[in-house]
Design a protein around this motif. Structure first.
Motif, PDB file in Angstrom:
ATOM      1  N   ARG A  40       0.834  -1.206   0.000  1.00  7.29           N
ATOM      2  CA  ARG A  40       0.000   0.000   0.000  1.00  7.29           C
ATOM      3  C   ARG A  40       0.863   1.247   0.000  1.00  7.29           C
ATOM      4  O   ARG A  40       2.063   1.194   0.256  1.00  7.29           O
ATOM      5  N   SER A  41       0.243   2.392  -0.260  1.00  7.30           N
ATOM      6  CA  SER A  41       1.001   3.645  -0.319  1.00  7.30           C
ATOM      7  C   SER A  41       1.035   4.348   1.027  1.00  7.30           C
ATOM      8  O   SER A  41       1.950   5.115   1.312  1.00  7.30           O
ATOM      9  N   THR A  42       0.025   4.130   1.870  1.00  6.48           N
ATOM     10  CA  THR A  42      -0.011   4.780   3.181  1.00  6.48           C
ATOM     11  C   THR A  42       0.594   3.856   4.241  1.00  6.48           C
ATOM     12  O   THR A  42       0.762   2.664   4.020  1.00  6.48           O
ATOM     13  N   TYR A 255      -2.921   7.883  11.439  1.00  6.97           N
ATOM     14  CA  TYR A 255      -1.593   7.396  11.035  1.00  6.97           C
ATOM     15  C   TYR A 255      -1.645   6.483   9.819  1.00  6.97           C
ATOM     16  O   TYR A 255      -0.736   6.478   8.989  1.00  6.97           O
ATOM     17  N   ASN A 256      -2.730   5.685   9.690  1.00  6.61           N
ATOM     18  CA  ASN A 256      -2.795   4.737   8.576  1.00  6.61           C
ATOM     19  C   ASN A 256      -3.362   5.353   7.299  1.00  6.61           C
ATOM     20  O   ASN A 256      -3.601   4.661   6.318  1.00  6.61           O
ATOM     21  N   GLN A 257      -3.522   6.686   7.316  1.00  9.38           N
ATOM     22  CA  GLN A 257      -3.862   7.411   6.093  1.00  9.38           C
ATOM     23  C   GLN A 257      -2.712   8.304   5.641  1.00  9.38           C
ATOM     24  O   GLN A 257      -2.796   8.972   4.612  1.00  9.38           O
ATOM     25  N   ARG A 258      -1.645   8.332   6.447  1.00 10.60           N
ATOM     26  CA  ARG A 258      -0.501   9.186   6.108  1.00 10.60           C
ATOM     27  C   ARG A 258       0.363   8.506   5.042  1.00 10.60           C
ATOM     28  O   ARG A 258       0.585   7.303   5.088  1.00 10.60           O
ATOM     29  N   SER A 259       0.842   9.264   4.107  1.00 11.36           N
ATOM     30  CA  SER A 259       1.737   8.721   3.086  1.00 11.36           C
ATOM     31  C   SER A 259       2.992   9.589   2.999  1.00 11.36           C
ATOM     32  O   SER A 259       2.977  10.753   3.417  1.00 11.36           O
ATOM     33  N   PRO A 260       4.091   9.049   2.485  1.00  8.44           N
ATOM     34  CA  PRO A 260       4.224   7.680   1.986  1.00  8.44           C
ATOM     35  C   PRO A 260       4.502   6.698   3.113  1.00  8.44           C
ATOM     36  O   PRO A 260       4.854   7.096   4.222  1.00  8.44           O
ATOM     37  N   PRO A 263       9.949   3.033   3.448  1.00  3.58           N
ATOM     38  CA  PRO A 263      10.559   1.772   3.026  1.00  3.58           C
ATOM     39  C   PRO A 263      11.443   1.158   4.106  1.00  3.58           C
ATOM     40  O   PRO A 263      11.767  -0.023   4.061  1.00  3.58           O
ATOM     41  N   ASN A 264      11.827   1.984   5.091  1.00  2.96           N
ATOM     42  CA  ASN A 264      12.675   1.547   6.191  1.00  2.96           C
ATOM     43  C   ASN A 264      12.196   2.284   7.434  1.00  2.96           C
ATOM     44  O   ASN A 264      11.876   3.479   7.361  1.00  2.96           O
ATOM     45  N   PRO A 265      12.112   1.640   8.597  1.00  5.40           N
ATOM     46  CA  PRO A 265      11.572   2.328   9.782  1.00  5.40           C
ATOM     47  C   PRO A 265      12.333   3.585  10.184  1.00  5.40           C
ATOM     48  O   PRO A 265      11.763   4.460  10.839  1.00  5.40           O
ATOM     49  N   ILE A 266      13.597   3.724   9.780  1.00  6.55           N
ATOM     50  CA  ILE A 266      14.337   4.936  10.130  1.00  6.55           C
ATOM     51  C   ILE A 266      13.732   6.163   9.456  1.00  6.55           C
ATOM     52  O   ILE A 266      13.918   7.301   9.898  1.00  6.55           O
ATOM     53  N   HIS A 267      12.974   5.948   8.395  1.00  3.15           N
ATOM     54  CA  HIS A 267      12.347   7.052   7.669  1.00  3.15           C
ATOM     55  C   HIS A 267      10.930   7.357   8.147  1.00  3.15           C
ATOM     56  O   HIS A 267      10.308   8.286   7.643  1.00  3.15           O
ATOM     57  N   ARG A 268      10.420   6.589   9.102  1.00  2.00           N
ATOM     58  CA  ARG A 268       9.083   6.894   9.632  1.00  2.00           C
ATOM     59  C   ARG A 268       9.196   8.202  10.419  1.00  2.00           C
ATOM     60  O   ARG A 268      10.021   8.329  11.322  1.00  2.00           O
TER      61      ARG A 268
END
Length: 466
Positions: A40-42, A255-260, A263-268
């Motif tokens: 998914r994207s989000t 939170y589950n509508q936020r995008s993108p 690809p790696n948790p460090i970027h959350r």
């Protein structure tokens, strides 16, 4: 049933149960291990992070022992010129001396810091080999100390490397930082709990910042006796920051509508959108604000009220530090950054100033009237907490009801009558919109999408409140 079969059976049960959890009931969950963002994207997850917090009257006297326990040999203590003469700093310094802690003081922090003032503090931090940082002050001091620690530990980094995109490069922080102990003296920013450092970026006349869990303080020492030194208007504006932290994080995009999806948790990102855990903190903070803020502003000696607002600041800090804020804060940055001549009561500064909490709250009636259609129940819930009778209110009237409740709250606390009262006019709206557009880190968390025309209308609606 054989042991191996029992294990398989239990795993299957857990897999099925995980999909029924209200917070994780989305169809993209494919059971154990299905964390791939290729589905998914989000986003599909949120992460909670906060500093350790110690709370209690007089607890700042323990800081010397904390520094001893950390094995500190050379401490950098940051504060501002005004606070350096007041009891909170004196209390901390006495504790350092009593425990034989070597330290140096930097007291040139600017109230509402800029990129220039950040760089000055960073330069001070780089000149010595500090092994622990201590911040004694409000959000300006704590945020400045976070930046000083970060860049002293990354001496080869360019200043814009870690600053939020699109103004900066928004690089993730991968190297270790020194311990930072924050001693907040105002009841507003919640900076002692968060991985965010905000400043005015002078070239654009707008606020931006650095956002990373890596820069959050190791420990926040919350001593309610320090709030007794706050002047009334400082208490009011600090409280408005708590109010908007709570309201914005509670109504932020889920939170589950936020995008993108990272690809790696460090970027959350640190600001992830509203989530079930942040909701608890944000809603509780709002209840405390409703009960105690007016008392805390009107009576500087009301220790119960001021102590409660100090805790509310922590509660809201944990909430918004993980969920984020949205339009009130995004629009506040150019309001503070483009200030012309406004002189803020209760602040000992030598420059024009629209205090952060004031710049945030002046747009709140217009903003929550605008966002209410996306989650009316939450807006009505907030209005009820703040004193509105919602028993006969329809969902479609959630926005006007919360907006009017906020206007009355601000009127009762003698807040300036809108942006016009702090030096702005309709002619300034294009510049205010231009300064809001780069604040995507927060504005994209608005539950309702918006255009530049929408922002212009919100600024226009905020020129006069009453």
């Amino acid at each position: 049933m054989a042991p191996r079969d029992r294990v398989v059976h239990l795993l299957q049960q857990l897999q099925r149960a995980a999909c029924r959890c209200p917070a994780h009931s989305n169809t993209f969950h494919q059971g154990v291990g299905a964390s791939s963002c290729s589905v998914r994207s989000t986003d599909y997850a949120f992460e909670m992070a906060s500093s350790n917090i110690r709370y209690g009257g007089g607890v700042s006297r323990e800081i010397g022992m904390d520094l001893q326990n950390l094995g500190a040999r050379n401490v950098c203590l940051m504060t501002d010129k005004n606070l350096s003469r007041l009891p909170p700093v004196k209390s901390v310094l006495e504790s350092l001396v009593q425990n034989g802690v070597k330290y140096k003081v930097y007291d040139s922090v600017r109230v509402e810091p800029t990129d220039s003032s950040f760089k000055d503090a960073i330069s001070f931090a780089k000149k010595d080999s500090f092994d622990v940082f201590v911040a004694v002050g409000g959000g300006s001091v704590i945020d400045t100390c976070k930046a000083a620690n970060l860049y002293a530990c990354h001496p080869d980094a360019d200043f814009l490397d870690f600053v939020n995109a699109p103004i900066g490069k928004g690089k993730p922080i991968t190297g270790p930082l020194k311990p930072l102990i924050a001693v907040p003296t105002t009841a507003g920013t919640g900076s002692e709990t968060t991985g965010v450092a905000i400043f005015d970026y002078e070239p654009l006349k707008a606020k931006t910042g650095i956002a990373s869990r890596a820069i959050r303080p190791t420990l926040g020492i919350v001593d309610p006796t320090h709030t007794l030194s706050m002047p009334q208007r400082v208490a009011a504006n600090s409280g408005f920051d708590v109010l908007c932290h709570a309201l914005e994080s509670y109504t932020a995009l889920p939170y589950n509508q936020r995008s993108p999806c990272p690809p790696n948790p460090i970027h959350r990102p640190a600001y992830q959108g509203s989530n079930p855990i942040s909701d608890v903190w944000s809603r509780h903070a709002l209840n405390v604000v409703a009960k105690f803020m007016k008392r805390a502003v009107r009576d500087p000696e009301d220790l119960e009220a001021r102590s409660s607002m100090h805790l509310a600041s922590v509660f809201a800090g944990i909430g918004f530090g993980n969920a984020g804020v949205h339009l009130c804060h995004g629009m506040s940055y150019p309001i503070a950054g483009n200030v012309k001549t406004h002189s803020a009561k209760g602040y000992s500064v030598d420059h024009p100033l629209v205090p952060h909490g004031l710049s945030v709250v002046l747009t709140s009636p217009a903003v929550f009237n605008f966002t209410a259609p996306m989650c009316p129940e939450r807006h009505l819930d907030a209005a009820e907490i703040l004193g509105a009778d919602i028993r006969q209110v329809k969902r479609e009237d959630a926005g006007p009801v919360l907006a009017e409740t906020l206007r009355q709250f601000l009127f009762d606390l003698q807040v300036e009558d809108g942006l016009g009262a702090v030096g702005y006019s309709s002619d300034d709206i294009p510049a205010l919109v231009k300064g809001t557009v780069p604040q995507e880190r927060v504005t994209k968390l608005s539950p309702r999408g918006h255009s530049e025309d929408d922002l212009a209308e919100l600024f226009e609606a905020s020129m006069k409140l009453y």
